[in-house]
Write a protein that holds these residues in place. Structure first.
Motif, PDB file in Angstrom:
ATOM      1  N   PRO A 185       0.829  -1.211   0.000  1.00  0.00           N
ATOM      2  CA  PRO A 185       0.000   0.000   0.000  1.00  0.00           C
ATOM      3  C   PRO A 185       0.862   1.259   0.000  1.00  0.00           C
ATOM      4  N   SER A 186       0.350   2.313  -0.599  1.00  0.00           N
ATOM      5  CA  SER A 186       1.094   3.574  -0.646  1.00  0.00           C
ATOM      6  C   SER A 186       1.150   4.212   0.736  1.00  0.00           C
ATOM      7  N   ARG A 187       2.205   4.978   0.950  1.00  0.00           N
ATOM      8  CA  ARG A 187       2.391   5.663   2.222  1.00  0.00           C
ATOM      9  C   ARG A 187       2.595   7.151   1.954  1.00  0.00           C
ATOM     10  N   ASP A 190       7.465   7.998   1.412  1.00  0.00           N
ATOM     11  CA  ASP A 190       7.986   6.776   0.804  1.00  0.00           C
ATOM     12  C   ASP A 190       8.903   6.045   1.776  1.00  0.00           C
TER      13      ASP A 190
END
Length: 346
Positions: A185-187, A190
């Motif tokens: 999943p994106s944060r 980074d």
């Protein structure tokens, strides 16, 4: 009064009467002292109430003056802040006196305080206090439900930390050994550790609640979470870059209006190296046509500059066409020369 055998009975009775009279006089004096203490306490309470009323009236006068002479009167704003602080001190002293004087506290308890009910949207937790008696204490009979008394108490549960574990199982094909796995999943940052809620909390505490990062670091350490000031500063810097497109979108929306209100506010800025401060400027550009019947959403865009040079508002308003409501600062004059921007005095 005495004989060879000691004190006579008549003398004993006389001494008893003298002692009783002495005790009665002492009790009467104690009653007078107690009445005097109550009188002094009442007078002090009346004086405190009168002082609070005077400070309330001063505060209302200052607020009415700000309404009459404009919200940007910095002198009146500072006066209001001082009155608010003074009022808080008086109310704090009044609360302390109520705790130290139980008798006056009980007397006040009979009066209606006009307290507002607790908000309906807050969650409720019921704690039932059953009586210790399982049977009637007088006759031993069975007890039946008759009703209940409900009293609400406002409580605060401090925010709690939690660790979110993103688990991504791997699966392999039994025929060709192909491995599949869900994408990470994106944060917000980074490869960063903080979640979006934590970053939002840090930014609000720093910029809205004026809580420096080193103080936040101390607060979090009390919960056993070690976050150094340098780490928090790095997160704030990365969030600044992250929200830059949003800031640019707000700027474009504000500058697309036909009428803009603007003003600048001096702010103290630390100068690195010497520990002193210099005066910077926060330029505010507001789009709000609701008083004119518009349904468009209001918005404000803020820009910082190290000084009050006219080149800063000229650069901010480059490309704007419409009406500019501002003060008589000479730095705006060059903006009106082309005729694309009309001046509206404030």
């Amino acid at each position: 009064m005495t004989s060879g055998d000691g004190i006579l009975p008549d003398d004993i009775e006389a001494l008893k009467a003298l002692v009783l009279a002495r005790e009665a006089a002492l009790q009467e004096r104690d009653g007078d002292l107690e009445q005097l203490r109550d009188t002094v306490s009442t007078l002090q309470k009346n004086l405190s109430d009168r002082t609070l009323e005077i400070e309330h009236l001063k505060l209302w006068i200052a607020k009415l003056q700000r309404m009459q002479f404009g919200r940007k009167s910095e002198k009146i704003d500072r006066q209001i802040e001082q009155l608010e602080l003074r009022l808080e001190d008086l109310q704090t002293d009044d609360g302390t006196a109520a705790v130290e004087s139980p008798r006056s506290r009980r007397a006040e308890g009979s009066k209606s305080t006009g307290r507002k009910p607790l908000p309906d949207h807050l969650p409720r937790q019921d704690i039932v206090h059953q009586p210790v008696e399982e049977a009637c204490p007088q006759c031993g009979g069975a007890l039946a439900d008759l009703g209940e008394d409900v009293a609400e108490q406002l409580e605060y549960v401090p925010g709690h930390w939690r660790v979110i574990r993103h688990r991504r199982p791997k699966k392999a094909c039994t025929c060709c050994d192909c491995i599949v796995q869900a994408a990470a999943p994106s944060r917000p940052i980074d490869r960063g550790m903080p979640g979006p809620g934590l970053l939002a909390h840090i930014l609000v505490a720093k910029f809205c609640d004026h809580l420096p990062l080193y103080r936040q670091s101390i607060i979090y350490a009390r919960d056993g979470v070690e976050l150094s000031r340098s780490t928090l500063a790095d997160w704030v810097g990365q969030c600044s870059a992250l929200v830059r497109p949003l800031v640019e979108t707000i700027r474009q929306y504000v500058m697309s209006a036909k009428k803009i209100h603007t003003d600048d506010t001096p702010v103290p800025v630390l100068e690195p190296g010497n520990g002193k401060t210099k005066t910077g400027r926060i330029w505010t550009y507001v789009r709000d046509d609701r008083p004119s019947g518009s349904n468009e959403a209001p918005a404000a865009w803020f820009a910082y500059s190290p000084n009050r040079s006219g080149e800063h508002p000229q650069a901010h308003l480059l490309g704007f066409k419409g009406t500019l409501q501002a003060d008589a600062f000479a730095g705006y004059d060059a903006i009106y020369e082309s005729g694309a921007v009309r001046e509206a005095g404030c």
